[in-house]
Design a protein around this motif. Structure first.
Motif, PDB file in Angstrom:
ATOM      1  N   PHE A   1       0.847  -1.185   0.000  1.00 47.20           N
ATOM      2  CA  PHE A   1       0.000   0.000   0.000  1.00 47.20           C
ATOM      3  C   PHE A   1       0.886   1.240   0.000  1.00 47.20           C
ATOM      4  N   THR A   2       0.300   2.355  -0.421  1.00 48.13           N
ATOM      5  CA  THR A   2       1.030   3.622  -0.439  1.00 48.13           C
ATOM      6  C   THR A   2       0.406   4.569   0.575  1.00 48.13           C
TER       7      THR A   2
ATOM      8  N   THR B   1       5.540  -2.525   1.766  1.00 49.28           N
ATOM      9  CA  THR B   1       5.346  -3.903   1.318  1.00 49.28           C
ATOM     10  C   THR B   1       5.580  -4.852   2.486  1.00 49.28           C
ATOM     11  N   ILE B   2       4.605  -5.709   2.755  1.00 50.03           N
ATOM     12  CA  ILE B   2       4.767  -6.749   3.768  1.00 50.03           C
ATOM     13  C   ILE B   2       5.475  -7.906   3.064  1.00 50.03           C
ATOM     14  N   GLU B   3       6.769  -8.067   3.323  1.00 52.16           N
ATOM     15  CA  GLU B   3       7.583  -9.025   2.572  1.00 52.16           C
ATOM     16  C   GLU B   3       7.516 -10.448   3.112  1.00 52.16           C
TER      17      GLU B   3
ATOM     18  N   THR C   1       9.711  -0.218   3.581  1.00 54.05           N
ATOM     19  CA  THR C   1       9.113   1.079   3.253  1.00 54.05           C
ATOM     20  C   THR C   1      10.126   1.880   2.442  1.00 54.05           C
ATOM     21  N   VAL C   2       9.720   2.289   1.245  1.00 52.87           N
ATOM     22  CA  VAL C   2      10.571   3.089   0.355  1.00 52.87           C
ATOM     23  C   VAL C   2       9.827   4.392   0.097  1.00 52.87           C
ATOM     24  N   ASP C   3      10.541   5.531   0.250  1.00 54.04           N
ATOM     25  CA  ASP C   3       9.844   6.806   0.091  1.00 54.04           C
ATOM     26  C   ASP C   3      10.501   7.710  -0.949  1.00 54.04           C
ATOM     27  N   ASN C   4       9.867   8.851  -1.179  1.00 56.56           N
ATOM     28  CA  ASN C   4      10.311   9.803  -2.194  1.00 56.56           C
ATOM     29  C   ASN C   4      11.526  10.620  -1.752  1.00 56.56           C
ATOM     30  N   PHE C   5      12.062  10.377  -0.552  1.00 62.25           N
ATOM     31  CA  PHE C   5      13.266  11.070  -0.094  1.00 62.25           C
ATOM     32  C   PHE C   5      14.506  10.183  -0.155  1.00 62.25           C
ATOM     33  N   GLY C   6      14.387   9.015  -0.770  1.00 57.55           N
ATOM     34  CA  GLY C   6      15.539   8.138  -0.901  1.00 57.55           C
ATOM     35  C   GLY C   6      15.800   7.293   0.337  1.00 57.55           C
ATOM     36  N   ASN C   7      14.770   7.005   1.116  1.00 55.56           N
ATOM     37  CA  ASN C   7      14.887   6.087   2.248  1.00 55.56           C
ATOM     38  C   ASN C   7      14.393   4.715   1.821  1.00 55.56           C
ATOM     39  N   ASP C   8      15.140   3.687   2.200  1.00 57.90           N
ATOM     40  CA  ASP C   8      14.769   2.299   1.932  1.00 57.90           C
ATOM     41  C   ASP C   8      14.922   1.564   3.256  1.00 57.90           C
ATOM     42  N   ASN C   9      13.801   1.403   3.960  1.00 51.18           N
ATOM     43  CA  ASN C   9      13.833   0.911   5.332  1.00 51.18           C
ATOM     44  C   ASN C   9      13.199  -0.464   5.457  1.00 51.18           C
ATOM     45  N   LEU C  10      13.818  -1.304   6.286  1.00 51.57           N
ATOM     46  CA  LEU C  10      13.242  -2.589   6.661  1.00 51.57           C
ATOM     47  C   LEU C  10      12.964  -2.560   8.153  1.00 51.57           C
ATOM     48  N   ALA C  11      11.795  -3.066   8.537  1.00 59.18           N
ATOM     49  CA  ALA C  11      11.443  -3.160   9.950  1.00 59.18           C
ATOM     50  C   ALA C  11      10.836  -4.531  10.202  1.00 59.18           C
ATOM     51  N   TRP C  12      11.184  -5.116  11.337  1.00 58.69           N
ATOM     52  CA  TRP C  12      10.611  -6.383  11.758  1.00 58.69           C
ATOM     53  C   TRP C  12       9.732  -6.091  12.968  1.00 58.69           C
TER      54      TRP C  12
END
Length: 190
Positions: free
Chosen positions: A99-100, A121-123, A142-153
């Protein structure tokens, strides 16, 4: 066997304490720190009730409803960051769900508001080992328009994030950097 599914957010027991180990590099700085935390339950901020997660650095406020919608980071009554509308996940959580979100993030010290758009994205739903133990956790990117590529558990049995790998890419205005966080201890409230 049924596919894993989490219907709604369930908060930790009031008084739950936990500790995280955090390591920062690049644009996040160069530090390692152990951060104790405590789930305070519902607290009032600006006349409304919110779930409150406290560390020595800040208190993270989330909605008191069925989801955990992040509203603000505060120090006492002073806002550090606020999100409008609140940042939320779309429940139920299921592997493959995407979802966005669009929201405004206000950085209060800088008196600056940014328009954020991200894709969540729920991976996976997987056993995840951290120093505090091994827990079933949703792995969420979670990937955003500011160049963040985050993984959370996120471990629904604890109501907490147990691990995070936050990565600012070269396209991030702050420059590249990483922040790694792992749960090192957890004691449920009584």
């Amino acid at each position: 066997m049924m596919a894993p599914r989490t219907e709604t957010y369930v908060a930790p027991t009031v008084g739950t304490t936990y500790s995280n180990y955090r390591r920062d590099t690049g644009s996040y700085g160069a530090s390692t720190v152990h951060l104790p935390g405590k789930y305070l339950g519902e607290q009032v901020w600006r006349g409304q009730r919110y779930r409150a997660f406290e560390t020595p650095e800040l208190t993270l406020l989330g909605s008191a409803g069925g989801n955990l919608d992040f509203v603000a980071q505060v120090r006492g009554d002073t806002p550090i960051l606020t999100w409008e509308p609140p940042i939320t996940w779309q429940y139920p959580l299921e592997v493959g769900k995407t979802f966005t979100r669009k929201y405004s993030m206000t950085i209060h010290a800088a008196k600056r508001t940014l328009a954020v758009e991200d894709k969540v994205t729920i991976e996976a739903y997987e056993d995840t080992t951290v120093p505090a133990g091994t827990f079933k956790a949703w792995r969420v990117r979670t990937v955003d328009n500011f160049g963040n590529d985050n993984l959370a558990w996120y471990a629904p049995a604890l109501g907490l994030f147990i691990k995070q790998n936050l990565r600012r890419t070269a396209s991030n205005p702050a420059g590249p950097g990483t922040r790694e966080i792992e749960l090192t201890s957890y004691t449920p409230g009584k």
